[in-house]
Write a protein that holds these residues in place. Structure first.
Motif, short mmCIF file in Angstrom:
data_model
loop_
_atom_site.label_atom_id
_atom_site.label_comp_id
_atom_site.label_asym_id
_atom_site.label_seq_id
_atom_site.Cartn_x
_atom_site.Cartn_y
_atom_site.Cartn_z
N HIS A 18 31.82 42.37 46.20
CA HIS A 18 31.10 43.35 47.04
C HIS A 18 31.40 43.25 48.53
CE1 HIS A 18 28.90 44.25 43.40
NE2 HIS A 18 28.58 42.98 43.30
N ALA A 19 32.39 42.45 48.94
CA ALA A 19 32.76 42.33 50.35
C ALA A 19 34.19 42.85 50.53
CB ALA A 19 32.67 40.89 50.83
N THR A 20 34.41 43.68 51.54
CA THR A 20 35.73 44.22 51.83
C THR A 20 36.67 43.12 52.30
OG1 THR A 20 34.68 46.31 52.44
CG2 THR A 20 36.95 45.98 53.16
N LEU A 21 37.92 43.16 51.82
CA LEU A 21 38.90 42.14 52.18
C LEU A 21 39.15 42.08 53.69
CD1 LEU A 21 41.74 42.40 49.53
CD2 LEU A 21 40.12 40.53 49.85
N GLY A 22 39.43 43.23 54.28
CA GLY A 22 39.79 43.25 55.70
C GLY A 22 41.29 43.04 55.87
N PRO A 23 41.76 43.03 57.11
CA PRO A 23 43.21 43.06 57.37
C PRO A 23 43.95 41.75 57.14
CG PRO A 23 42.01 42.94 59.42
CD PRO A 23 40.99 43.12 58.33
N PHE A 24 43.28 40.63 57.01
CA PHE A 24 43.99 39.35 56.97
C PHE A 24 43.86 38.60 55.65
CE2 PHE A 24 42.75 40.11 61.41
CZ PHE A 24 44.02 40.33 61.93
N CYS A 25 43.25 39.23 54.64
CA CYS A 25 43.06 38.56 53.35
C CYS A 25 43.65 39.39 52.21
CB CYS A 25 41.58 38.34 53.07
SG CYS A 25 40.81 37.09 54.07
N TRP A 26 44.01 38.69 51.13
CA TRP A 26 44.41 39.32 49.89
C TRP A 26 43.43 38.91 48.81
CZ3 TRP A 26 50.33 37.92 49.74
CH2 TRP A 26 50.99 38.64 50.74
N THR A 43 30.40 32.49 47.82
CA THR A 43 29.38 33.40 47.32
C THR A 43 28.22 32.54 46.82
OG1 THR A 43 30.12 33.43 45.03
CG2 THR A 43 31.18 35.01 46.54
N HIS A 44 27.19 33.17 46.29
CA HIS A 44 26.07 32.42 45.73
C HIS A 44 26.49 31.63 44.49
CE1 HIS A 44 23.10 34.05 48.40
NE2 HIS A 44 23.52 35.29 48.15
N GLU A 45 27.54 32.10 43.81
CA GLU A 45 28.00 31.45 42.59
C GLU A 45 29.19 30.52 42.79
OE1 GLU A 45 28.01 34.98 42.67
OE2 GLU A 45 25.94 35.11 42.02
N MET A 46 29.97 30.77 43.83
CA MET A 46 31.21 30.02 44.03
C MET A 46 31.28 29.47 45.45
SD MET A 46 34.02 32.37 42.05
CE MET A 46 33.68 33.87 42.95
N TYR A 47 31.50 28.16 45.54
CA TYR A 47 31.59 27.51 46.84
C TYR A 47 32.98 26.92 47.12
CZ TYR A 47 26.57 27.86 46.48
OH TYR A 47 25.30 28.34 46.32
N ASP A 48 33.69 26.56 46.05
CA ASP A 48 35.01 25.98 46.23
C ASP A 48 35.99 26.55 45.20
OD1 ASP A 48 34.48 24.51 43.86
OD2 ASP A 48 33.67 22.86 45.03
N ALA A 52 36.01 28.93 41.28
CA ALA A 52 36.60 30.26 41.20
C ALA A 52 37.66 30.43 40.11
CB ALA A 52 37.22 30.61 42.56
N ILE A 53 37.94 29.38 39.34
CA ILE A 53 38.94 29.51 38.28
C ILE A 53 38.53 30.63 37.34
CG2 ILE A 53 39.98 28.38 36.27
CD1 ILE A 53 39.81 25.75 37.84
N GLY A 54 39.47 31.56 37.08
CA GLY A 54 39.20 32.70 36.21
C GLY A 54 38.56 33.87 36.91
N SER A 55 38.44 33.80 38.22
CA SER A 55 37.82 34.87 38.99
C SER A 55 38.72 35.22 40.18
CB SER A 55 36.44 34.43 39.49
OG SER A 55 35.78 35.50 40.13
N THR A 56 38.31 36.23 40.93
CA THR A 56 39.05 36.60 42.13
C THR A 56 38.34 36.09 43.37
OG1 THR A 56 37.93 38.75 42.23
CG2 THR A 56 40.10 38.69 41.16
N VAL A 57 39.14 35.82 44.40
CA VAL A 57 38.63 35.39 45.69
C VAL A 57 39.40 36.09 46.79
CG1 VAL A 57 37.91 33.11 44.88
CG2 VAL A 57 40.19 33.40 45.86
N ALA A 58 38.82 36.13 47.97
CA ALA A 58 39.54 36.58 49.16
C ALA A 58 40.18 35.34 49.77
CB ALA A 58 38.57 37.21 50.15
N TRP A 59 41.49 35.43 50.05
CA TRP A 59 42.19 34.28 50.64
C TRP A 59 43.07 34.78 51.78
CZ3 TRP A 59 40.45 29.75 49.42
CH2 TRP A 59 41.11 28.63 49.88
N PRO A 60 43.09 34.07 52.90
CA PRO A 60 43.91 34.50 54.05
C PRO A 60 45.38 34.61 53.64
CG PRO A 60 42.43 32.72 54.70
CD PRO A 60 42.35 32.83 53.20
N SER A 61 45.97 35.75 53.88
CA SER A 61 47.35 35.99 53.44
C SER A 61 48.34 35.02 54.08
CB SER A 61 47.75 37.44 53.73
OG SER A 61 47.62 37.73 55.11
N GLN A 62 48.05 34.51 55.24
CA GLN A 62 48.98 33.57 55.90
C GLN A 62 49.10 32.25 55.13
OE1 GLN A 62 47.41 32.98 59.81
NE2 GLN A 62 45.85 31.54 59.14
#
Length: 67
Positions: A18-26, A43-48, A52-62
């Motif tokens: 539910h959060a937009t990636l923005g210009p610097f994340c994939w 998120t409330h469910e994922m801290y590290d 997040a295994i088996g799910s999607t995350v926002a990660w800095p593209s750099q």
């Protein structure tokens, strides 16, 4: 390398938990974690990466290496 996965989206308008990636994340599917570390955006469910295994995350593209 901290984890392995697949790129789900490079579109800055795409959303992850539910959060937009923005210009610097994939949006990335997390398949395997070699070094557990805090998520860039927790998120409330994922801290590290291990959470997040088996799910999607926002990660800095750099910090994403492509094969």
């Amino acid at each position: 390398m901290a984890a392995e996965g697949q790129i789900a989206s490079r579109d800055p308008k795409s959303k992850v938990h539910h959060a937009t990636l923005g210009p610097f994340c994939w949006k990335v599917w997390v398949n395997h974690v070699t070094v557990n570390m805090p998520l860039f955006r927790s998120t409330h469910e994922m801290y590290d990466l291990q959470d997040a295994i088996g799910s999607t995350v926002a990660w800095p593209s750099q910090f994403i290496l492509l094969d």
